[in-house]
Design an enzyme around this catalytic site. Sequence first.
Site, PDB file in Angstrom:
ATOM      1  N   GLU A  31       0.852  -1.187   0.000  1.00 34.00           N
ATOM      2  CA  GLU A  31       0.000   0.000   0.000  1.00 34.00           C
ATOM      3  C   GLU A  31       0.890   1.240   0.000  1.00 34.00           C
ATOM      4  O   GLU A  31       2.013   1.209   0.518  1.00 34.00           O
ATOM      5  CB  GLU A  31      -0.879  -0.027   1.268  1.00 34.00           C
ATOM      6  CG  GLU A  31      -1.772   1.185   1.415  1.00 34.00           C
ATOM      7  CD  GLU A  31      -2.842   1.009   2.503  1.00 34.00           C
ATOM      8  OE1 GLU A  31      -2.850  -0.037   3.184  1.00 34.00           O
ATOM      9  OE2 GLU A  31      -3.660   1.932   2.655  1.00 34.00           O
ATOM     10  N   ASN A  76      -6.659   1.411   2.803  1.00 34.08           N
ATOM     11  CA  ASN A  76      -7.383   2.654   3.053  1.00 34.08           C
ATOM     12  C   ASN A  76      -6.944   3.760   2.085  1.00 34.08           C
ATOM     13  O   ASN A  76      -7.721   4.645   1.746  1.00 34.08           O
ATOM     14  CB  ASN A  76      -7.154   3.108   4.501  1.00 34.08           C
ATOM     15  CG  ASN A  76      -7.731   2.121   5.511  1.00 34.08           C
ATOM     16  OD1 ASN A  76      -8.611   1.335   5.193  1.00 34.08           O
ATOM     17  ND2 ASN A  76      -7.237   2.153   6.732  1.00 34.08           N
ATOM     18  N   ASN A 176     -12.126  -0.887  -0.951  1.00 31.28           N
ATOM     19  CA  ASN A 176     -11.451  -1.460   0.214  1.00 31.28           C
ATOM     20  C   ASN A 176     -12.248  -1.172   1.481  1.00 31.28           C
ATOM     21  O   ASN A 176     -12.628  -0.009   1.722  1.00 31.28           O
ATOM     22  CB  ASN A 176     -10.059  -0.821   0.366  1.00 31.28           C
ATOM     23  CG  ASN A 176      -9.346  -1.303   1.615  1.00 31.28           C
ATOM     24  OD1 ASN A 176      -8.946  -2.463   1.711  1.00 31.28           O
ATOM     25  ND2 ASN A 176      -9.201  -0.424   2.610  1.00 31.28           N
ATOM     26  N   GLU A 177     -12.513  -2.202   2.265  1.00 30.87           N
ATOM     27  CA  GLU A 177     -13.140  -2.071   3.597  1.00 30.87           C
ATOM     28  C   GLU A 177     -14.237  -1.003   3.625  1.00 30.87           C
ATOM     29  O   GLU A 177     -14.238  -0.100   4.473  1.00 30.87           O
ATOM     30  CB  GLU A 177     -12.062  -1.771   4.658  1.00 30.87           C
ATOM     31  CG  GLU A 177     -11.096  -2.925   4.833  1.00 30.87           C
ATOM     32  CD  GLU A 177     -10.150  -2.790   6.028  1.00 30.87           C
ATOM     33  OE1 GLU A 177     -10.072  -1.713   6.640  1.00 30.87           O
ATOM     34  OE2 GLU A 177      -9.479  -3.806   6.348  1.00 30.87           O
ATOM     35  N   TYR A 248      -6.783  -8.969  11.444  1.00 30.15           N
ATOM     36  CA  TYR A 248      -5.477  -8.837  12.107  1.00 30.15           C
ATOM     37  C   TYR A 248      -5.644  -9.259  13.555  1.00 30.15           C
ATOM     38  O   TYR A 248      -6.691  -9.014  14.157  1.00 30.15           O
ATOM     39  CB  TYR A 248      -5.002  -7.385  12.075  1.00 30.15           C
ATOM     40  CG  TYR A 248      -4.769  -6.845  10.674  1.00 30.15           C
ATOM     41  CD1 TYR A 248      -3.560  -7.057  10.027  1.00 30.15           C
ATOM     42  CD2 TYR A 248      -5.756  -6.117  10.011  1.00 30.15           C
ATOM     43  CE1 TYR A 248      -3.331  -6.570   8.746  1.00 30.15           C
ATOM     44  CE2 TYR A 248      -5.540  -5.622   8.731  1.00 30.15           C
ATOM     45  CZ  TYR A 248      -4.333  -5.848   8.101  1.00 30.15           C
ATOM     46  OH  TYR A 248      -4.115  -5.361   6.836  1.00 30.15           O
ATOM     47  N   GLU A 296      -6.408  -9.368   3.264  1.00 32.49           N
ATOM     48  CA  GLU A 296      -5.568  -8.714   4.279  1.00 32.49           C
ATOM     49  C   GLU A 296      -5.595  -9.586   5.519  1.00 32.49           C
ATOM     50  O   GLU A 296      -6.670  -9.851   6.071  1.00 32.49           O
ATOM     51  CB  GLU A 296      -6.086  -7.322   4.640  1.00 32.49           C
ATOM     52  CG  GLU A 296      -5.735  -6.254   3.647  1.00 32.49           C
ATOM     53  CD  GLU A 296      -6.057  -4.849   4.149  1.00 32.49           C
ATOM     54  OE1 GLU A 296      -5.838  -4.558   5.348  1.00 32.49           O
ATOM     55  OE2 GLU A 296      -6.544  -4.059   3.334  1.00 32.49           O
ATOM     56  N   GLN A 353       1.491  -6.513   5.404  1.00 33.56           N
ATOM     57  CA  GLN A 353       1.852  -6.207   4.040  1.00 33.56           C
ATOM     58  C   GLN A 353       3.203  -6.848   3.746  1.00 33.56           C
ATOM     59  O   GLN A 353       3.594  -7.755   4.479  1.00 33.56           O
ATOM     60  CB  GLN A 353       1.837  -4.698   3.869  1.00 33.56           C
ATOM     61  CG  GLN A 353       0.418  -4.117   4.125  1.00 33.56           C
ATOM     62  CD  GLN A 353       0.248  -2.669   3.743  1.00 33.56           C
ATOM     63  OE1 GLN A 353       1.091  -2.072   3.120  1.00 33.56           O
ATOM     64  NE2 GLN A 353      -0.884  -2.074   4.147  1.00 33.56           N
TER      65      GLN A 353
HETATM   66  O1  AHR Z   1      -2.993  -2.955   6.080  1.00 35.83           O
HETATM   67  C1  AHR Z   1      -3.228  -1.789   6.805  1.00 35.83           C
HETATM   68  C2  AHR Z   1      -4.667  -1.305   6.711  1.00 35.83           C
HETATM   69  O2  AHR Z   1      -5.502  -2.225   7.354  1.00 35.83           O
HETATM   70  C3  AHR Z   1      -5.261  -1.205   5.331  1.00 35.83           C
HETATM   71  O3  AHR Z   1      -4.978   0.007   4.720  1.00 35.83           O
HETATM   72  C4  AHR Z   1      -6.724  -1.311   5.595  1.00 35.83           C
HETATM   73  O4  AHR Z   1      -7.415  -1.860   4.512  1.00 35.83           O
HETATM   74  C5  AHR Z   1      -6.819  -2.148   6.846  1.00 35.83           C
HETATM   75  O5  AHR Z   1      -7.635  -1.580   7.788  1.00 35.83           O
END
Ligand code: AHR
Length: 504
Positions: A31, A76, A176-177, A248, A296, A353
């Site tokens: 990103e 994001n 995205n999200e 995450y 992700e 990432q």
């Molecule tokens: O990977 C970091 C961020 O985590 C990304 O930009 C977003 O999509 C997610 O919230």
Amino acid sequence: MSQSNLKAKMVVDKAFRIAEVDKRIYGSFIEHLGRAVYGGIYDPSHASADESGFRNDVKQLIQELQVPIIRYPGGNFVSGYNWEDGVGPVESRPKRLELAWKTVEPNEVGTNEFMKWAKEAGSEVMMAVNLGTRGIDAARNLIEYCNHPGNSYYSDLRKQHGASDPYNIKTWCLGNEMDGPWQIGHKTADEYGRLALETAKAMRQVDSSIELVACGSSNTGMPTFPEWEATTLDHTYEAVDYISLHQYYGNPTNNTADYLARSMDMDHFIHTVISTCDYIKAKKRSKKTMNLSFDEWNVWYHSNEADSKMDPWSIAPPQLEDVYNFEDALLVGSMLLTFLRHADRVKMACLAQLVNVIAPIMTEDGGRVWKQTIFYPYMHTSTFGRGVSLKPVVDSPKYDASDYTDVPYLDSAVVYDEENEYLTIFALNRHLSESLDLNCDVRSFEGYQIEEHIVLENDDLKAVNTADEEKVAPHRGGQSQLDDGMLTARLAKASWNVIRLRKA
Ligand code: AHR
């Protein structure tokens, strides 16, 4: 081998096929965030920089990981990105305020630079379009720029920018999200579903060969999960090929047993999304089966405090620079095993990432590059986990964690590479103080021999790797033996194991 008190049994049989592993489950993500691009993959003043300013030393580590696909440019970031800012002569590209991460984006790297770099790194690109501040028009123009052969405004512009051949990018993310209130241009599921459908239609009118990923939930804790998936797919089911999942984990309470059980949550997440997809399939009397793109996933929490103190509006500050320890590598391994066991529906996944930003690879600006602890389970699965995912039948002792009961101490997945006649058993011992004796029936693999038993272990769960010292690295001294189709292996306490058998 003396006996351990902890014992587990496993049966692995050629006939217990889950599905062919789609290599794209070993994808990753870059990103425009922190030092991922600037100071990470791109650093024109670095001694190893190529003629385009990309670091060859970083590229080499990415090649070592064999990353089949890389999601780009966000995240994001994409929800406020004007792709046109990143093409054409670099000197006339604008510097923009980047609202998602409160930085300044110099736009020195854009679509053409990234596509060229990704090819050299050996990866395809999964391109995301901006459905936050923009929509159908920007998306159809971007796909025309990237994929149309020529004789139209945007395809000719690409040629003018030095890329004569179309990139033929196959996989595209529709935003995205979009379920997250933090997202620029956040939408309700109905608003997003309508926009995603109409964008998908226009993009396919430009290039009917593409695959599309609709946004699912940002994590299992979202209040709209899983209704978001149901509503989004109600709008888009026939127009898209995948629904995304993001997740995450962290260990802020410092309870490793609980932490290592987090992959159970990931497993539950995948099950729920599959059920939701299949519900919409039934509701629509559709013949199509929706697949999952877990685009992700990772551990992310170490850097939160440092990030909260960061001053805004600088170029490429050190954001989300988690320094991963040994227990993080174990959980990352366990998450990878979860994807393998769901090989029939999870067709893509992106470790988020790749460089510097919550990443397996770290760099110093202008200096060294090194492998974080999580590099190793990622590399082992990516390089040895290609073939058919087999369902291991497991009998393991279990423990209760705070959020999950019956967490097996033995976590495992098995991949059979039929063509090259390799059988790889990935096995993780979640027990923090005892080794585990694994007894595995592999009688259907007649004539196979042990090739190697790789182990990642460390007495210190918090051990980390730095540019100066690699404390967490695998060795090939695992204890295992194979007699008459019965494999016995000693899995050290809190260890990641890769046991590879090969036809003699
Ligand atoms: O990977 C970091 C961020 O985590 C990304 O930009 C977003 O999509 C997610 O919230």
